[in-house]
Write a protein that holds these residues in place. Structure first.
Motif, PDB file in Angstrom:
ATOM      1  N   GLY A 143       0.818  -1.206   0.000  1.00 44.24           N
ATOM      2  CA  GLY A 143       0.000   0.000   0.000  1.00 44.24           C
ATOM      3  C   GLY A 143       0.849   1.252   0.000  1.00 44.24           C
ATOM      4  N   LEU A 144       1.926   1.229   0.787  1.00 45.14           N
ATOM      5  CA  LEU A 144       2.815   2.395   0.843  1.00 45.14           C
ATOM      6  C   LEU A 144       3.482   2.625  -0.511  1.00 45.14           C
ATOM      7  CD1 LEU A 144       3.223   4.055   3.331  1.00 45.14           C
ATOM      8  CD2 LEU A 144       5.430   2.965   3.682  1.00 45.14           C
ATOM      9  N   THR A 149       5.969   5.399  -4.437  1.00 42.22           N
ATOM     10  CA  THR A 149       6.811   5.156  -5.606  1.00 42.22           C
ATOM     11  C   THR A 149       5.997   5.037  -6.882  1.00 42.22           C
ATOM     12  OG1 THR A 149       8.076   3.812  -4.072  1.00 42.22           O
ATOM     13  CG2 THR A 149       8.763   3.787  -6.371  1.00 42.22           C
ATOM     14  N   PHE A 150       4.874   4.307  -6.795  1.00 50.05           N
ATOM     15  CA  PHE A 150       4.095   4.004  -8.004  1.00 50.05           C
ATOM     16  C   PHE A 150       2.843   4.854  -8.092  1.00 50.05           C
ATOM     17  CE2 PHE A 150       6.382   0.165  -6.787  1.00 50.05           C
ATOM     18  CZ  PHE A 150       7.094  -0.067  -7.930  1.00 50.05           C
ATOM     19  N   SER A 151       2.841   6.035  -7.484  1.00 48.47           N
ATOM     20  CA  SER A 151       1.584   6.788  -7.439  1.00 48.47           C
ATOM     21  C   SER A 151       1.147   7.214  -8.835  1.00 48.47           C
ATOM     22  CB  SER A 151       1.735   8.006  -6.530  1.00 48.47           C
ATOM     23  OG  SER A 151       2.798   8.802  -6.986  1.00 48.47           O
TER      24      SER A 151
ATOM     25  N   ARG B  61      10.698  -7.209  -2.686  1.00 51.70           N
ATOM     26  CA  ARG B  61       9.578  -8.089  -3.022  1.00 51.70           C
ATOM     27  C   ARG B  61       8.263  -7.348  -3.192  1.00 51.70           C
ATOM     28  NH1 ARG B  61      11.346 -13.094   0.775  1.00 51.70           N
ATOM     29  NH2 ARG B  61      13.143 -13.660  -0.494  1.00 51.70           N
ATOM     30  N   VAL B  62       8.313  -6.030  -3.129  1.00 53.72           N
ATOM     31  CA  VAL B  62       7.083  -5.268  -3.330  1.00 53.72           C
ATOM     32  C   VAL B  62       6.821  -5.041  -4.811  1.00 53.72           C
ATOM     33  CG1 VAL B  62       6.036  -3.010  -2.956  1.00 53.72           C
ATOM     34  CG2 VAL B  62       7.131  -4.177  -1.089  1.00 53.72           C
ATOM     35  N   VAL B  63       7.918  -4.812  -5.570  1.00 53.41           N
ATOM     36  CA  VAL B  63       7.780  -4.360  -6.964  1.00 53.41           C
ATOM     37  C   VAL B  63       6.987  -5.359  -7.806  1.00 53.41           C
ATOM     38  CG1 VAL B  63       9.038  -3.610  -8.971  1.00 53.41           C
ATOM     39  CG2 VAL B  63       9.947  -3.157  -6.721  1.00 53.41           C
TER      40      VAL B  63
END
Lengths: 179, 106
Positions: A143-144, A149-151, B61-63
């Motif tokens: 979620g963060l 980063t991916f907003s 491991r988030v990407v």
């Protein structure tokens, strides 16, 4: 490490079941003649895929897979099957003469070649596992990352979805008054 | 020996199988909805590849999970547009077979 007797066996059985569901679902989805069975095969494949996602340490994505694919995509396809013609007609002799068997052979050869090539790439390479993960990929971290980063990508995908829904409404609504 | 579910090759093999099945379906199915289902299989193969490589090779491991969420969003948008096109085609041609959509063929 294993306190429960036979835990490794159970784990392997569950993993094999997930792989079996994925492969069988994909085969049913592409091989069955009736479209409604194809949709059921796709749902089965997505359940198996959710199991594989769970084994890849992403329970959130496993839930999303079931929610989006089985709950939304398959149900939408079922609606389309109800609104349109349900089945592929059986192949007639004219189809076969017109090169239907040739196309089937070409499709089999091409897909087997793709499968062989990609599998060979995957198995031929010696994958070096990463030493220490920076982030573990928990749900709060996802979620963060989505909001920091991916907003921009997140906003873009919401825009794509809105445009897709509006476009679908415009396309499907046109000609509704025709008999 | 590693347990089965911690070997990346198995996941890559399953993803390759899904890709091959999707390509076979795209070529072979004779209705638009069938081709759409085969396309979904290809999306699923891409998602599985992303997640497996991210789980075993990437330090972050988030990407990979975020990438798979985006793939799911794109697949949903594709199904949405594709099905509306199918319904529009069915209204005009009374059929969703690819063979009947041949107005432009010579």
């Amino acid at each position: 490490m294993n306190t429960f007797p036979g835990a490794a066996l159970l784990m392997n059985a569950a993993f094999g079941l997930a792989i079996l569901a994925t492969a069988a679902g994909a085969l049913i989805a592409v091989l069955s003649r009736r479209l409604i069975r194809s949709v059921c095969g796709l749902a089965l494949c997505c359940f198996g895929l959710a199991g594989l996602f769970y084994f890849l340490h992403s329970p959130f994505l496993a839930l999303m897979e079931i929610l989006i694919y089985v709950g939304a995509v398959c149900v939408t396809i079922v609606f389309a099957v109800m609104l349109a013609e349900p089945d592929e007609p059986p192949e007639t002799g004219a189809d076969r003469r017109a090169g239907g068997a040739w196309w089937t052979g070409a499709a089999v050869v091409l897909s087997v070649a793709v499968f062989w090539g990609v599998t060979r790439l995957g198995y031929g390479h010696s994958w070096s596992p990463v030493a220490e993960p920076v982030r573990q990929g928990t749900v709060p971290e996802i979620g963060l990352a989505l909001l920091t980063t991916f907003s921009m990508a997140f906003e873009a995908i919401s825009l794509v979805l809105v445009v897709a829904i509006l476009g679908a409404l415009v396309i499907a609504r046109h000609g509704r008054t025709q008999p | 020996m590693e347990p089965l579910h911690q070997q990346p090759e198995i996941y890559l093999g399953v993803a390759a199988f899904l890709l091959a099945a999707g390509i076979f379906g795209l070529i072979r199915r004779r209705t638009l909805v069938g081709m759409l289902i085969a396309g979904e299989l290809i999306f699923a193969a891409a998602a599985l590849n992303f997640l497996a490589l991210n789980r075993f090779m990437a330090p972050d491991r988030v990407v990979g999970q975020v990438a798979v969420l985006f793939i799911m969003g794109l697949a949903a948008a594709e199904v949405c547009i594709g099905l509306s096109v199918v319904i529009a085609v069915y209204r005009n041609y009374r059929s969703i077979q690819t063979k009947t959509l041949s107005d432009l063929s010579g």
